[in-house]
Design a protein around this motif. Sequence first.
Motif, PDB file in Angstrom:
ATOM      1  N   GLU A 103       8.472  -6.994 -36.033  1.00 37.56           N
ATOM      2  CA  GLU A 103       9.491  -7.038 -34.976  1.00 37.56           C
ATOM      3  C   GLU A 103       9.254  -8.170 -33.974  1.00 37.56           C
ATOM      4  O   GLU A 103       8.119  -8.573 -33.801  1.00 37.56           O
ATOM      5  CB  GLU A 103       9.530  -5.694 -34.241  1.00 37.56           C
ATOM      6  N   SER A 107      14.461  -6.431 -37.126  1.00 40.64           N
ATOM      7  CA  SER A 107      15.702  -5.878 -36.554  1.00 40.64           C
ATOM      8  C   SER A 107      16.775  -6.956 -36.430  1.00 40.64           C
ATOM      9  O   SER A 107      17.954  -6.700 -36.707  1.00 40.64           O
ATOM     10  CB  SER A 107      15.441  -5.273 -35.173  1.00 40.64           C
ATOM     11  N   ASN A 108      16.370  -8.153 -36.011  1.00 42.02           N
ATOM     12  CA  ASN A 108      17.352  -9.247 -35.894  1.00 42.02           C
ATOM     13  C   ASN A 108      17.978  -9.562 -37.253  1.00 42.02           C
ATOM     14  O   ASN A 108      19.196  -9.742 -37.375  1.00 42.02           O
ATOM     15  CB  ASN A 108      16.679 -10.524 -35.363  1.00 42.02           C
ATOM     16  N   SER A 111      20.334  -6.693 -38.353  1.00 43.27           N
ATOM     17  CA  SER A 111      21.596  -6.707 -37.583  1.00 43.27           C
ATOM     18  C   SER A 111      22.501  -7.809 -38.086  1.00 43.27           C
ATOM     19  O   SER A 111      23.719  -7.609 -38.228  1.00 43.27           O
ATOM     20  CB  SER A 111      21.333  -6.987 -36.103  1.00 43.27           C
TER      21      SER A 111
END
Length: 337
Positions: A103, A107-108, A111
Amino acid sequence: MRLIIVGFGNVGQSFAKLILSRSADLYSTYGVNPRIVACIDKKGAVVCPSGIDLQKLLDIKKIKGTVVEYRSEGCKSLEDDVVEQTDSDVLLELTPTNLQNGEPGISNIISAMRSGKHVITTNKGPLALAFPSLMELANYNNVMLRFSGTVGGGTPILEFAKRCLKGDRILSFKGILNGTTNYVLTRMEQGLSFESALRDAQEKGIAEATPELDIDGYDAAAKVSIIANWVMGMKKTICDVERIGIAEVTLERIEEAQKRNNSIKLIGMTENRKLIVRPMEVSKFDPICVNGTLNAVTFSSEHSGQQTIIGRGAGGMETASAVLRDLIEIKNSVYEM
Ligand code: HSE
């Protein structure tokens, strides 16, 4: 092409400079006209659908230390969900590598792919920890995930194996994948102590923020797992790599090796489909026996034998050039010329 940049450190800023200096020929040669519509750093984000003035952004970052202070008509600062909410074609995920949980890179990337964006990353963490599932998600969402800069900096180690050796089967690979440890071992060979050699490497700006990631072989292990997945179709993570770093390599061991015309190098390799990182004695006549901050990898393939690729494995501008290469590849594949 509309781009979001997440992570505006050395690589992000080098990429902005590269785009500024190359804009005319990028368009005339490759038909690529990048427009940065959002930029995110640790302090927040600036979103500007008509395109951010990159020189101004670089100046603001230098003076204020963050992109959030960028002001222009039609631009706004945002806090949350910028990647998902901003219309764009490609996410450049350039945040620092975190090999513990990947992280914020993972997550980026998720998304972006879920909202239909292609992704280019230089961040080794997400790939070293979750390569198979991220590739699956990319396929499911019909987007491309590219990561040339994660191995070899600007040297196209991954493309060399994947594209130039296409059609052949890569059976194994072996090489130097970490510039910092190569620099330290090279300087120790010249009689410098481990500590001062490491200090030199840190001053050159190639060492990881936490130098243990280089010294203990984690960075090389991440790269070994990325090559194994991408080039050999394995489904492995960094946890599958047998790893020994260079902390225990003494000047005496290096001198002994030299008497045999060998050098001690931190080698990343596959052996019977096992993934390994460890210091090894390498003949000075072996093409992978390169010095300083260089990287070198020999691929052994079924029909075409052994090929070695050598080049600079780190650096802001070098890695930014890999990002640009990935961008051109996405442009060519998706918006077929
Ligand atoms: N710390 C890394 C190295 C940077 O020394 O090779 C490039 O991944």
